[in-house]
Scaffold this motif. Structure first.
Motif, PDB file in Angstrom:
ATOM      1  N   GLY A   7       0.780  -1.244   0.116  1.00  0.00           N
ATOM      2  CA  GLY A   7       0.126   0.061   0.110  1.00  0.00           C
ATOM      3  C   GLY A   7       0.746   1.222   0.031  1.00  0.00           C
ATOM      4  O   GLY A   7       2.001   1.103  -0.239  1.00  0.00           O
ATOM      5  N   PHE A   8       0.169   2.516   0.228  1.00  0.00           N
ATOM      6  CA  PHE A   8       0.963   3.543   0.353  1.00  0.00           C
ATOM      7  C   PHE A   8       1.206   3.777   1.734  1.00  0.00           C
ATOM      8  O   PHE A   8       0.702   3.445   2.671  1.00  0.00           O
ATOM      9  CB  PHE A   8      -0.051   4.505  -0.332  1.00  0.00           C
ATOM     10  CG  PHE A   8      -0.270   4.693  -1.517  1.00  0.00           C
ATOM     11  CD1 PHE A   8       0.766   4.770  -2.806  1.00  0.00           C
ATOM     12  CD2 PHE A   8      -1.624   4.284  -1.996  1.00  0.00           C
ATOM     13  CE1 PHE A   8       0.420   4.564  -3.856  1.00  0.00           C
ATOM     14  CE2 PHE A   8      -1.733   4.277  -3.667  1.00  0.00           C
ATOM     15  CZ  PHE A   8      -0.705   4.287  -4.495  1.00  0.00           C
ATOM     16  N   VAL A   9       2.114   4.833   1.745  1.00  0.00           N
ATOM     17  CA  VAL A   9       2.746   5.266   3.047  1.00  0.00           C
ATOM     18  C   VAL A   9       2.106   6.520   3.465  1.00  0.00           C
ATOM     19  O   VAL A   9       1.741   7.441   2.582  1.00  0.00           O
ATOM     20  CB  VAL A   9       4.244   5.465   3.337  1.00  0.00           C
ATOM     21  CG1 VAL A   9       4.600   3.745   3.137  1.00  0.00           C
ATOM     22  CG2 VAL A   9       4.647   6.223   2.291  1.00  0.00           C
ATOM     23  N   ALA A 139       3.793  11.646  -6.131  1.00  0.00           N
ATOM     24  CA  ALA A 139       4.092  10.599  -6.522  1.00  0.00           C
ATOM     25  C   ALA A 139       3.289   9.337  -6.251  1.00  0.00           C
ATOM     26  O   ALA A 139       2.744   8.817  -7.283  1.00  0.00           O
ATOM     27  CB  ALA A 139       5.474  10.179  -5.967  1.00  0.00           C
ATOM     28  N   GLN A 140       2.645   9.481  -4.963  1.00  0.00           N
ATOM     29  CA  GLN A 140       1.424   8.210  -4.631  1.00  0.00           C
ATOM     30  C   GLN A 140       0.214   8.568  -5.380  1.00  0.00           C
ATOM     31  O   GLN A 140      -0.460   7.647  -5.979  1.00  0.00           O
ATOM     32  CB  GLN A 140       1.210   8.255  -3.324  1.00  0.00           C
ATOM     33  CG  GLN A 140       2.531   7.748  -2.424  1.00  0.00           C
ATOM     34  CD  GLN A 140       2.349   7.246  -1.065  1.00  0.00           C
ATOM     35  OE1 GLN A 140       3.115   6.542  -0.754  1.00  0.00           O
ATOM     36  NE2 GLN A 140       1.472   7.950  -0.310  1.00  0.00           N
ATOM     37  N   THR A 141      -0.192   9.883  -5.854  1.00  0.00           N
ATOM     38  CA  THR A 141      -1.450  10.374  -6.629  1.00  0.00           C
ATOM     39  C   THR A 141      -1.190   9.579  -8.168  1.00  0.00           C
ATOM     40  O   THR A 141      -2.299   9.042  -8.653  1.00  0.00           O
ATOM     41  CB  THR A 141      -1.599  11.680  -6.445  1.00  0.00           C
ATOM     42  OG1 THR A 141      -1.893  12.215  -5.051  1.00  0.00           O
ATOM     43  CG2 THR A 141      -2.891  12.113  -7.041  1.00  0.00           C
ATOM     44  N   ALA A 142      -0.206   9.739  -8.510  1.00  0.00           N
ATOM     45  CA  ALA A 142       0.144   9.253  -9.975  1.00  0.00           C
ATOM     46  C   ALA A 142       0.223   7.742  -9.975  1.00  0.00           C
ATOM     47  O   ALA A 142      -0.373   7.114 -10.955  1.00  0.00           O
ATOM     48  CB  ALA A 142       1.505   9.870 -10.391  1.00  0.00           C
ATOM     49  N   VAL A 146      -2.474   5.638 -12.283  1.00  0.00           N
ATOM     50  CA  VAL A 146      -2.095   4.620 -13.216  1.00  0.00           C
ATOM     51  C   VAL A 146      -2.696   3.181 -12.715  1.00  0.00           C
ATOM     52  O   VAL A 146      -3.206   2.549 -13.611  1.00  0.00           O
ATOM     53  CB  VAL A 146      -0.534   4.488 -13.228  1.00  0.00           C
ATOM     54  CG1 VAL A 146      -0.051   3.144 -13.927  1.00  0.00           C
ATOM     55  CG2 VAL A 146       0.113   5.806 -13.763  1.00  0.00           C
ATOM     56  N   ALA A 147      -2.763   2.830 -11.439  1.00  0.00           N
ATOM     57  CA  ALA A 147      -3.215   1.556 -11.063  1.00  0.00           C
ATOM     58  C   ALA A 147      -4.726   1.407 -11.254  1.00  0.00           C
ATOM     59  O   ALA A 147      -5.310   0.375 -11.715  1.00  0.00           O
ATOM     60  CB  ALA A 147      -3.122   1.296  -9.421  1.00  0.00           C
TER      61      ALA A 147
END
Length: 150
Positions: A7-9, A139-142, A146-147
């Motif tokens: 996941g994301f941090v 970066a996590q938004t991008a 994409v996902a």
């Protein structure tokens, strides 16, 4: 940008880890002291450091003899929200200091002017951790966009 975890941090702790990576700071085996226990900064920062094999000690503004704990830190993450709570004289010589505090008057949780003479690396406030938080968020938004398009 999962730093080895699913996941994301949280963005600010993720930015802290990115700073450590970009400056070549070896985390494994080091004693990291995190001063702060919030759910979005202090706790996740410590967990990311622990996932990289640091020995982590959590503290807060009410820790008894905080100064002595801080003096043992190879890596110090200040995230408690108290202006200049950590004096430069309490920074272990050669320590890496990450000041994630932001307080009125544009000052951090660490007394930058006195700490910078002892630290091997230190982040300024403003201009240190804040821009990294934004970079990780973008970066996590991008990555999420994409996902979701796949």
């Amino acid at each position: 940008m999962s730093f080895g975890l699913p996941g994301f941090v949280s963005c600010t702790p993720g930015g802290i880890m990115r700073l450590l990576d970009d400056y070549g700071v070896e985390v494994a085996g080091r004693h990291a002291v995190v001063v702060g226990r919030s759910a979005i900064l202090g706790k996740p920062a410590g967990m990311l450091l622990l996932a990289r094999d640091a020995t982590v000690t959590y503290c807060h503004s009410r820790t008894r003899d905080l100064r002595s704990v801080v003096r043992e830190a190879d890596i110090l993450v200040a995230a408690v929200g108290r202006p200049r709570l950590i004096a430069g004289e309490d920074v272990k010589p050669g320590a890496v200091v990450i000041d994630a505090g932001y307080n009125p008057g544009n000052v951090g949780d660490v007394d930058f002017e006195t700490a910078r003479t002892r630290a091997s690396l230190i982040t300024p406030v403003p201009g240190g951790v804040g821009p990294m938080t934004i970079a990780v968020l973008l970066a996590q938004t991008a990555q999420a966009a994409v996902a979701s398009a796949s």
